[in-house]
Design a protein around this motif. Sequence first.
Motif, short mmCIF file in Angstrom:
data_model
loop_
_atom_site.label_atom_id
_atom_site.label_comp_id
_atom_site.label_asym_id
_atom_site.label_seq_id
_atom_site.Cartn_x
_atom_site.Cartn_y
_atom_site.Cartn_z
N ASN A 189 0.81 -1.22 0.00
CA ASN A 189 0.00 0.00 0.00
C ASN A 189 0.84 1.27 0.00
O ASN A 189 0.36 2.34 -0.36
N LYS A 190 2.10 1.16 0.39
CA LYS A 190 2.99 2.33 0.39
C LYS A 190 3.47 2.67 -1.02
O LYS A 190 3.98 3.76 -1.25
N LEU A 191 3.32 1.72 -1.94
CA LEU A 191 3.87 1.88 -3.29
C LEU A 191 2.82 1.82 -4.39
O LEU A 191 2.97 2.43 -5.44
N PHE A 192 1.76 1.05 -4.15
CA PHE A 192 0.76 0.79 -5.18
C PHE A 192 -0.64 1.13 -4.67
O PHE A 192 -0.86 1.32 -3.48
N MET A 193 -1.56 1.15 -5.63
CA MET A 193 -2.98 1.30 -5.30
C MET A 193 -3.66 -0.05 -5.52
O MET A 193 -3.50 -0.67 -6.59
N LEU A 194 -4.39 -0.54 -4.53
CA LEU A 194 -5.09 -1.80 -4.66
C LEU A 194 -6.30 -1.61 -5.58
O LEU A 194 -7.16 -0.77 -5.34
N LYS A 195 -6.36 -2.42 -6.65
CA LYS A 195 -7.47 -2.33 -7.61
C LYS A 195 -8.54 -3.39 -7.36
O LYS A 195 -9.73 -3.13 -7.57
N ASN A 196 -8.10 -4.56 -6.93
CA ASN A 196 -9.07 -5.63 -6.73
C ASN A 196 -8.45 -6.72 -5.85
O ASN A 196 -7.22 -6.80 -5.73
N MET A 197 -9.30 -7.55 -5.27
CA MET A 197 -8.83 -8.61 -4.39
C MET A 197 -9.82 -9.77 -4.44
O MET A 197 -11.03 -9.58 -4.67
N ALA A 198 -9.31 -10.98 -4.28
CA ALA A 198 -10.17 -12.17 -4.24
C ALA A 198 -9.57 -13.15 -3.25
O ALA A 198 -8.40 -13.05 -2.88
N TRP A 199 -10.38 -14.12 -2.83
CA TRP A 199 -9.87 -15.12 -1.90
C TRP A 199 -10.57 -16.46 -2.16
O TRP A 199 -11.59 -16.55 -2.82
N MET A 200 -9.96 -17.48 -1.62
CA MET A 200 -10.44 -18.84 -1.81
C MET A 200 -10.53 -19.54 -0.44
O MET A 200 -9.58 -19.43 0.33
N PRO A 201 -11.67 -20.20 -0.15
CA PRO A 201 -12.89 -20.29 -0.97
C PRO A 201 -13.75 -19.03 -0.86
O PRO A 201 -13.91 -18.47 0.23
N GLY A 202 -14.27 -18.58 -1.98
CA GLY A 202 -14.97 -17.31 -2.04
C GLY A 202 -16.30 -17.28 -1.34
O GLY A 202 -16.83 -16.20 -1.06
N PHE A 203 -16.86 -18.47 -1.03
CA PHE A 203 -18.17 -18.49 -0.37
C PHE A 203 -18.05 -18.29 1.15
O PHE A 203 -19.07 -18.15 1.82
N LEU A 204 -16.82 -18.27 1.67
CA LEU A 204 -16.61 -18.04 3.09
C LEU A 204 -16.20 -16.59 3.35
O LEU A 204 -15.68 -15.92 2.45
N PRO A 205 -16.44 -16.08 4.56
CA PRO A 205 -15.97 -14.73 4.88
C PRO A 205 -14.46 -14.61 4.71
O PRO A 205 -13.72 -15.60 4.83
N LEU A 206 -14.01 -13.41 4.44
CA LEU A 206 -12.60 -13.17 4.15
C LEU A 206 -11.68 -13.69 5.26
O LEU A 206 -10.58 -14.18 4.99
N ASN A 207 -12.11 -13.61 6.51
CA ASN A 207 -11.26 -14.03 7.62
C ASN A 207 -10.95 -15.52 7.62
O ASN A 207 -10.06 -15.97 8.34
N PHE A 208 -11.67 -16.29 6.80
CA PHE A 208 -11.49 -17.75 6.78
C PHE A 208 -10.87 -18.23 5.46
O PHE A 208 -11.05 -19.38 5.08
N TYR A 209 -10.15 -17.37 4.81
CA TYR A 209 -9.58 -17.72 3.50
C TYR A 209 -8.42 -18.71 3.63
O TYR A 209 -7.75 -18.80 4.66
N LEU A 210 -8.19 -19.45 2.55
CA LEU A 210 -7.01 -20.30 2.41
C LEU A 210 -5.96 -19.63 1.53
O LEU A 210 -4.76 -19.83 1.73
N TYR A 211 -6.45 -18.87 0.56
CA TYR A 211 -5.56 -18.23 -0.41
C TYR A 211 -6.14 -16.87 -0.76
O TYR A 211 -7.37 -16.73 -0.89
N LYS A 212 -5.28 -15.87 -0.90
CA LYS A 212 -5.73 -14.52 -1.18
C LYS A 212 -4.93 -13.95 -2.35
O LYS A 212 -3.72 -14.15 -2.46
N SER A 213 -5.63 -13.25 -3.23
CA SER A 213 -5.00 -12.67 -4.42
C SER A 213 -5.27 -11.17 -4.49
O SER A 213 -6.34 -10.71 -4.09
N PHE A 214 -4.30 -10.43 -5.03
CA PHE A 214 -4.37 -8.98 -5.10
C PHE A 214 -3.96 -8.50 -6.48
O PHE A 214 -3.03 -9.02 -7.09
N LEU A 215 -4.64 -7.46 -6.96
CA LEU A 215 -4.21 -6.74 -8.15
C LEU A 215 -3.92 -5.31 -7.75
O LEU A 215 -4.83 -4.58 -7.33
N PHE A 216 -2.66 -4.91 -7.86
CA PHE A 216 -2.23 -3.55 -7.55
C PHE A 216 -1.89 -2.82 -8.83
O PHE A 216 -1.52 -3.43 -9.85
N GLN A 217 -1.99 -1.50 -8.79
CA GLN A 217 -1.60 -0.67 -9.92
C GLN A 217 -0.63 0.41 -9.47
O GLN A 217 -0.78 0.98 -8.40
N LYS A 218 0.38 0.65 -10.30
CA LYS A 218 1.37 1.68 -10.00
C LYS A 218 0.83 3.05 -10.38
O LYS A 218 0.29 3.22 -11.47
#
Length: 218
Positions: A189-218
Amino acid sequence: MKSGSSIKFKLPPKGMLSPNGADDPLKYYYVPLVSRLFISRIHITLRLLNDLSFDKSLEIGYGSGVLLPTLSKVSNQVYGVDIGSDPEFVARQLKALGCKPTLSTGVADQLLFEDNYFDLVVAVSVLEHIKDIEPFLTEIHRVIKPGGFLLVGMPAVNSFMEKLFAAIGFSGISNHHVTSPETMHQAANKLFMLKNMAWMPGFLPLNFYLYKSFLFQK
């Protein structure tokens, strides 16, 4: 620059690629049930790109090259850098799949590329291995063009994930996974702007994720 098109991961046929070292996860892509987890994490990560397309893309930690053929579908030029893989060996195997990346050996905090060189940098299941994450992100930021993107995928780092990895035959994962997605996100966050985020499994709340993905933009 290639025209925009939806990007979807396609797993190379078994036997077309060879693992690079004992820690290469390639074999898990072909193990029943376990393969669904490994492939799903790539699907949710790539989905963040939507219909974006790129001139030059770089994958950090390309390993056996399993992701590079897919990246080549939406990039005019694909590069890869990895600290442990043999670039010539991997390139020869990928050529049989119609993919001709420019591969090299190196580390992400000392990238041998000019400033503002890439439209996209991809790091899937890589940054969790880096304890001091800020220098790596700073160097990645340097080689991304203004307006370019950083795509990151990382597993959760906790005791449950350690047990899950042990169940599939990878014990002691806590010795390898030393940075959580939350720590990486805070530093990015100090360098990029977060554009989007996803997690797995997507049907569970974010706090219970197994894997998390981020798309940042410069």
